[in-house]
Write an enzyme that holds these catalytic residues in place. Structure first.
Site, PDB file in Angstrom:
ATOM      1  N   GLU A 307       0.903  -1.186   0.047  1.00 52.76           N
ATOM      2  CA  GLU A 307       0.129   0.026   0.092  1.00 52.76           C
ATOM      3  C   GLU A 307       0.954   1.130  -0.120  1.00 52.76           C
ATOM      4  OE1 GLU A 307      -2.705  -0.647   3.383  1.00 52.76           O
ATOM      5  OE2 GLU A 307      -4.098  -1.722   2.160  1.00 52.76           O
ATOM      6  N   ASP A 381      -8.419  -9.052   4.066  1.00 58.53           N
ATOM      7  CA  ASP A 381      -8.288  -7.769   4.961  1.00 58.53           C
ATOM      8  C   ASP A 381      -9.217  -7.957   6.204  1.00 58.53           C
ATOM      9  OD1 ASP A 381      -7.144  -5.693   6.164  1.00 58.53           O
ATOM     10  OD2 ASP A 381      -7.667  -4.200   4.881  1.00 58.53           O
ATOM     11  N   GLU A 409     -12.576  -2.192  12.213  1.00 54.18           N
ATOM     12  CA  GLU A 409     -12.605  -1.394  11.086  1.00 54.18           C
ATOM     13  C   GLU A 409     -13.605  -2.098  10.076  1.00 54.18           C
ATOM     14  OE1 GLU A 409      -8.861  -2.133   8.970  1.00 54.18           O
ATOM     15  OE2 GLU A 409      -9.591  -0.846   7.132  1.00 54.18           O
TER      16      GLU A 409
HETATM   17  C1  BDP Z   1      -6.064  -2.153   6.347  1.00 55.59           C
HETATM   18  C2  BDP Z   1      -6.397  -0.693   6.705  1.00 55.59           C
HETATM   19  C3  BDP Z   1      -5.268   0.130   6.538  1.00 55.59           C
HETATM   20  C4  BDP Z   1      -4.061  -0.437   7.150  1.00 55.59           C
HETATM   21  C5  BDP Z   1      -3.707  -1.778   6.487  1.00 55.59           C
HETATM   22  C6  BDP Z   1      -2.495  -2.661   6.995  1.00 55.59           C
HETATM   23  O1  BDP Z   1      -7.487  -0.331   6.069  1.00 55.59           O
HETATM   24  O2  BDP Z   1      -5.664   1.284   7.263  1.00 55.59           O
HETATM   25  O3  BDP Z   1      -2.795   0.371   7.039  1.00 55.59           O
HETATM   26  O4  BDP Z   1      -4.981  -2.359   6.418  1.00 55.59           O
HETATM   27  O5  BDP Z   1      -2.740  -3.591   7.756  1.00 55.59           O
HETATM   28  O6  BDP Z   1      -7.015  -2.856   7.021  1.00 55.59           O
HETATM   29  O7  BDP Z   1      -1.285  -2.431   6.544  1.00 55.59           O
END
Ligand code: BDP
Length: 723
Positions: A307, A381, A409
């Site tokens: 990401e 996720d 989340e």
């Molecule tokens: C996702 C979240 C994000 C996190 C990412 C992670 O939306 O905010 O940075 O995972 O785990 O669940 O790196």
């Protein structure tokens, strides 16, 4: 021992006084609240002669906790209340700290650094309860275990417990930014008051440590995985040191998320290439600098090439190159690296669910011994339900660490009551079948699956993304405390049942009133499934609002990345719905061991809970209930809303049994949850019906608004978003 019996019998009396509401409570004391546990007066304790040494900070912590738990006293009065030695009725210590314990000649082998035993014995004709361990921290854990028995109303007269944690590193991950914003946090700001540290040490830090120690958590990563390199500057390390000093007596080490490009950002180097000698020297120097302040520093957590975060691949190097470079810097100090496997790229045409496996499995066996690869429970996720991550079992030569999310989340933030114990349990008990039946995820984590090769010397661990913030009740809602609690208890013993944990937590949090415990536990146990139902059952996933992840967004498409849209995941068309991950589709099923792959590949045998995760099927396909997929989906949306309605009714019925402050907040949150469950249901049905073009079965209420209405809703200030 008489006072102990008195405590126990009084508990029974209190338990029988159902209907008497507990005192007002703001939730700050968590499951450690004194609550209705009757407090024998200090004289009675003195008469009972508790013997617990106080020569080290950890011994003092255990003794103070015992006093607090037994007499409700803390602070200046407490130390004088208990003699420091003697043939007490309650005997706490290690052979080194207590001659009385040494004299008992207990078998402490195999308890390791953190285990303990609690035993009812007879010494010189007198009954004595012994809390013994090989090391101080074990006595601390034993003390908390003893108090747990006391607070949950267990009999205390014939104890014989022997416990050691199954996993070594039991860590919280705080996704806390240095400006106190918490990514995916719904409980206020970060509890780390960086600006006022190191000068001001908020007493809350000690309460944080106590709470964690009480459930066996022994590590905390203080900052967000989307890391800011500033945390590694001397100014911040001085602040981190104070937190480490505060937590140390409670057996908790600090760790930091390390930004891979820190050598450039704060080190002035032109590169962060892990094979560059200057970069390696910089990290070695940084490790030395940290350990000079914090001799027991745990190590680094790293999100790399994920990401948009920097990582070794920026230089054509592998995850193993990056992790090993950091591991080498930490190794002289016994530090470890927790290297995350949450990686996927939208430039990669391959199914997102397959990418972590594809990137990591080729590096199996290449990581240093002090590296744990940290894997989320599922391949997408933290969804309300996911099949276990295919990496579990697929890297026999690499210790894998579980990453669960405690913060919600994707399960309604802090306002929805969703007990995640059953989610954790489901994943831990999932059978990877890599070494035949019984190759559970828990056995991958604790290394027992590989004992034949490692002789039990493997590094093991588990991480939970914290739900803690500055809210008075820590977690944003009273019931979200249970998720923190359940995580800790399962980290200690992944085989515990989530129902037992829910009961334990309920008793300590709300009291032992049987008229309360059973309905609350029942409610907790159905709550996660309700979320699955009203957000999208049958294996649907990733259907929430864009960015902030609040509320329904099954229509989300376009934008910067296909794999951040909902349509990518549900693939609904006029004919059918679901992501074809079979051998004829993306072939994600083949990342599992053959028996599991065969199961998930077969649409007839795939558990219905994962049907649309692995298969694209016709809307008209019959399901186990006899309803078509379309009708079943609609049925589940309605069922989810109905479950929440039932939870509300249950809670209303408990008004006389819970203190008014906590009762009112939970009631208000359940009302919000019911509205939002209804919103999820209406919006999702409106959207999917626009695609399926199927009618609603007789008696099903149509959504009250057109799809355009649900699509128009916007929440620019929803909490916890990335920044
Ligand atoms: C996702 C979240 C994000 C996190 C990412 C992670 O939306 O905010 O940075 O995972 O785990 O669940 O790196």
């Amino acid at each position: 021992m008489r006072w102990l019996a008195w405590v126990a019998s009084s508990l029974v009396v209190v338990a029988m006084l159902s209907g008497a509401p507990a005192r007002a409570d703001d939730g700050y004391d968590l499951w450690l609240r004194q609550g209705d546990t009757p407090a024998p007066d200090i004289a009675a304790v003195r008469a009972g002669r508790v013997s617990a040494p106080v020569a080290t900070p950890t011994q003092r912590a255990a003794r103070d906790e015992l006093i607090r738990g037994l007499v409700g006293a803390s602070g200046p009065d407490a130390p004088s209340a208990v003699p420091d030695a003697g043939d007490g009725a309650l005997l706490v210590g290690t052979p080194a700290s207590s001659p009385d314990i040494a004299a008992l000649g207990l078998d402490l082998d195999g308890l390791g650094d953190e285990g303990y035993l609690i035993r009812s014995v007879t010494v010189a004709g007198r009954p004595v309860t012994v809390i013994a361990a090989a090391h101080d921290v074990g006595t601390l854990y034993g003390t908390f275990a003893f108090l747990r028995l006391l607070r949950t109303g267990q009999p205390l007269d014939a104890l014989n417990l022997r416990e050691a944690p199954r996993l070594q590193r039991r860590v919280l991950n705080h996704w806390d930014d240095l400006d106190r914003h918490v990514e995916r946090g719904y409980a206020g700001q970060s509890i780390w008051d960086w600006h006022r540290l190191p000068g001001w040490v908020d007493p809350r830090y000690t309460d944080y440590a106590r709470a964690n120690a009480s459930i066996g958590i022994n590590g905390t990563v203080l900052n967000n995985v989307n890391a800011n390199a500033q945390i590694l500057t001397p100014m911040y390390l001085d602040k981190v040191r104070v937190l480490a000093d505060t937590f140390r007596p409670w057996g908790i080490r600090v760790y930091l998320s390390a930004r891979f490009s820190a050598p450039m950002e704060i080190g002035g180097l032109p590169t962060a290439d892990p094979l560059d000698a200057a970069v390696q020297a910089w990290w070695r120097g940084k490790a030395d600098e940290i350990y000079a302040r914090i001799p027991d520093f745990g190590g680094f957590l790293v999100k790399a090439n994920s990401e948009g975060q920097p990582g070794p691949q920026d230089y054509g190097r592998s995850h193993a190159d990056g992790a090993n470079m950091l591991a080498d810097a930490l190794a002289p100090h016994d530090g470890i690296v927790m290297w995350r496997a949450f990686v996927y790229s939208d430039e990669e045409p391959v199914d997102r669910a397959k990418q972590a496996y594809n990137e990591f499995v080729p590096h199996d066996g290449q990581f240093r011994d002090n590296v744990l690869v940290q894997v989320k429970n599922g391949a997408i996720d933290f969804q309300p339900r996911e099949p276990f991550h295919p990496l579990f079992g697929a890297m026999p030569g690499t210790p894998l660490m579980m990453e669960f999310q405690i913060t919600k989340e994707y399960l309604g933030f802090a306002t929805h009551l969703a007990f995640k114990g059953p989610l954790y349990e489901e994943v831990l008990r999932a059978d990877t079948q890599v070494r035949g039946e019984g190759s559970t995820v828990a056995r991958v984590l604790d290394g027992s699956l590989y004992d034949d090769e490692s002789g039990g010397r493997r590094l093991t661990g588990i991480a939970g993304v914290a739900n803690i913030g500055t809210d008075r009740n820590w977690s944003g809602s009273h019931f979200d405390q249970a998720n923190w609690y359940a995580y800790g208890r399962l980290a200690w013993n992944p085989d515990l049942s989530s129902r037992d944990i829910a009961e334990e937590w309920t008793r300590m949090t709300f009291g032992n009133d049987a008229g309360l415990v059973t309905p609350v536990v029942d409610m907790m146990m159905v709550s996660r499934e309700a979320v699955v139902d009203y957000t999208g059952a049958l294996g649907l996933h990733h259907l929430m609002g864009r960015g902030h992840h609040y509320g329904p967004g099954p229509w989300v498409d376009g934008g910067p990345r296909a794999d951040w849209t909902s349509v990518y995941f549900h693939r609904a068309t006029a004919e059918g719905i679901g992501f074809d991950r079979t051998r004829g589709g993306s072939d994600a099923v083949s990342q599992y061991a053959p028996p599991v792959a065969d199961l998930f590949d077969d649409v007839e045998r795939t558990p219905e809970a994962f049907l649309l995760w692995f298969h694209h099927v016709s809307w008209d396909r019959p399901t186990a209930s006899g309803r078509t997929v379309w009708d079943e989906l609609v049925h589940r949306y309605d069922r989810g809303v109905a479950t929440v309605r039932g939870m509300r009714a249950t809670w209303e019925g408990l008004a006389e049994r819970v203190d008014p402050a906590r009762h009112a907040q939970v009631a208000a949150f359940l009302a919000i949850q019911e509205q939002e469950a209804q919103w999820w249901r209406d919006a999702s049905i409106a959207y999917f019906q626009s695609i399926s073009q199927r009618p609603l079965a007789a008696g099903v209420e149509p959504p009250p608004q057109p799809l355009s209405y649900y699509r128009s809703l916007a929440f620019p200030y929803a909490p916890g978003d990335t920044q």
